[in-house]
Motif scaffolding. Sequence first.
Motif, PDB file in Angstrom:
ATOM      1  N   UNK A 277      -6.932  -0.037 -13.331  1.00 31.98           N
ATOM      2  CA  UNK A 277      -7.024   1.298 -12.753  1.00 31.98           C
ATOM      3  C   UNK A 277      -6.261   2.315 -13.603  1.00 31.98           C
ATOM      4  N   UNK A 278      -6.791   3.520 -13.660  1.00 30.11           N
ATOM      5  CA  UNK A 278      -6.126   4.674 -14.289  1.00 30.11           C
ATOM      6  C   UNK A 278      -5.989   4.566 -15.800  1.00 30.11           C
TER       7      UNK A 278
ATOM      8  N   UNK B 232       3.289   5.136  -8.711  1.00 28.11           N
ATOM      9  CA  UNK B 232       2.128   4.618  -9.440  1.00 28.11           C
ATOM     10  C   UNK B 232       2.366   4.745 -10.942  1.00 28.11           C
TER      11      UNK B 232
ATOM     12  N   UNK C 259      -5.266  -5.358 -10.207  1.00 27.46           N
ATOM     13  CA  UNK C 259      -6.155  -4.195 -10.215  1.00 27.46           C
ATOM     14  C   UNK C 259      -5.498  -3.022 -10.941  1.00 27.46           C
TER      15      UNK C 259
ATOM     16  N   UNK D 161       0.823  -1.205   0.000  1.00 29.79           N
ATOM     17  CA  UNK D 161       0.000   0.000   0.000  1.00 29.79           C
ATOM     18  C   UNK D 161       0.859   1.257   0.000  1.00 29.79           C
TER      19      UNK D 161
ATOM     20  N   UNK E 263     -12.954  -1.654  -5.187  1.00 33.79           N
ATOM     21  CA  UNK E 263     -12.057  -2.791  -5.434  1.00 33.79           C
ATOM     22  C   UNK E 263     -11.221  -3.152  -4.216  1.00 33.79           C
ATOM     23  N   UNK E 264     -10.701  -2.126  -3.576  1.00 35.37           N
ATOM     24  CA  UNK E 264      -9.823  -2.384  -2.441  1.00 35.37           C
ATOM     25  C   UNK E 264     -10.608  -2.945  -1.257  1.00 35.37           C
TER      26      UNK E 264
ATOM     27  N   UNK F 238       2.386   2.146  -3.268  1.00 40.07           N
ATOM     28  CA  UNK F 238       1.485   2.762  -4.249  1.00 40.07           C
ATOM     29  C   UNK F 238       0.835   4.036  -3.712  1.00 40.07           C
ATOM     30  N   UNK F 239       1.425   4.600  -2.687  1.00 43.37           N
ATOM     31  CA  UNK F 239       0.901   5.835  -2.099  1.00 43.37           C
ATOM     32  C   UNK F 239       1.582   7.071  -2.653  1.00 43.37           C
ATOM     33  N   UNK F 240       2.372   6.879  -3.674  1.00 46.12           N
ATOM     34  CA  UNK F 240       3.086   8.012  -4.264  1.00 46.12           C
ATOM     35  C   UNK F 240       2.829   8.049  -5.771  1.00 46.12           C
TER      36      UNK F 240
ATOM     37  N   UNK G  58      -4.831   4.316  -1.206  1.00 46.53           N
ATOM     38  CA  UNK G  58      -3.607   3.593  -0.860  1.00 46.53           C
ATOM     39  C   UNK G  58      -2.998   4.114   0.435  1.00 46.53           C
TER      40      UNK G  58
ATOM     41  N   UNK H  53      -6.948   7.512  -6.012  1.00 47.86           N
ATOM     42  CA  UNK H  53      -6.218   6.259  -5.820  1.00 47.86           C
ATOM     43  C   UNK H  53      -5.170   6.418  -4.724  1.00 47.86           C
ATOM     44  N   UNK H  54      -4.429   7.510  -4.811  1.00 54.66           N
ATOM     45  CA  UNK H  54      -3.398   7.769  -3.808  1.00 54.66           C
ATOM     46  C   UNK H  54      -4.008   7.835  -2.406  1.00 54.66           C
TER      47      UNK H  54
ATOM     48  N   UNK I  80     -11.572   2.533  -7.015  1.00 55.07           N
ATOM     49  CA  UNK I  80     -10.464   2.133  -6.144  1.00 55.07           C
ATOM     50  C   UNK I  80     -10.987   1.704  -4.782  1.00 55.07           C
TER      51      UNK I  80
END
Lengths: 114, 114
Positions: free
Chosen positions: A89-90, A17, A85, A8, B81-82, A11-13, B8, B4-5, B78
């Motif tokens: 996504x995106x 991503x 996913x 997690x 799904x999460x 993928x928080x940046x 996450x 999304x960020x 997001x």
Amino acid sequence: MKKLIKVMKALSDPGRVKMVKMLAVKEMCVCEIQAALELSQPTISKHLKVLEEAGLVASRKDKLWVNYNLTDGDDSTYARDVLEKMSTWLEKDPEIKTLKKKLKKISRDNLKKC
Amino acid sequence: MKKLIKVMKALSDPGRVKMVKMLAVKEMCVCEIQAALELSQPTISKHLKVLEEAGLVASRKDKLWVNYNLTDGDDSTYARDVLEKMSTWLEKDPEIKTLKKKLKKISRDNLKKC
DNA sequence: TTTATATATTACCATATGGCAATACACCCT
DNA sequence: AGGGTGTATTGCCATATGGTAATATATAAA
């Protein structure tokens, strides 16, 4: 739990991503990624390490270059599920679309200096 | 991308992940969550706000209490799904198992003071 | 062996994050 | 109105994070 947190956090940046979305298209070396995103080389390296330690990305040396690619998520369920996913996504995100177009023109050969 | 960020990042903290796993079992008020995890009340509130802003959690006032529950993820793909993945993730995690057992004994009624 | 190139590591800075105590707010109940 | 209880907000601190410049490491080429 720790592994989930790592995935997690990885993928928080936004930069990381973007890297995942790019690596889903093709294998890339650090200097190509650097050309696509506008970040310094050390920053790219650091981010890639975070993704690697989360089990999302793997690297393979080829002479002077280090090629990065997505893993098949065999490190953990979390890595596998999230990568799956991420592939959907995106996809419609304008920023990502632009990035993918840019990607076509980027090759390590037309980068004067990395 | 921003959404999304947020999702996450919301799940990048062990405390918040635990909250999501608990709220999947039952709706809970702040003081119940506080009794389950060992964190101060302001910390719990702050975390819940982060989860709320990520679209993972919603709140409902009932008199003096504020009950929190998981959303159905209608805020974003997001979130949806999460949350779906979260329902399977960590099911075998010992820490989460213990937490769920602890949960059965926690009710706002047997908490002397919140 | 020297030089060049690609990547990794280190040192350092600014900002973000997670934690708590203290306080404010909201909602009962006398 | 006043007191009690549950939650939110504020202020503050320690640590984590993301960024760069400078340097180190590794490999290739001359």
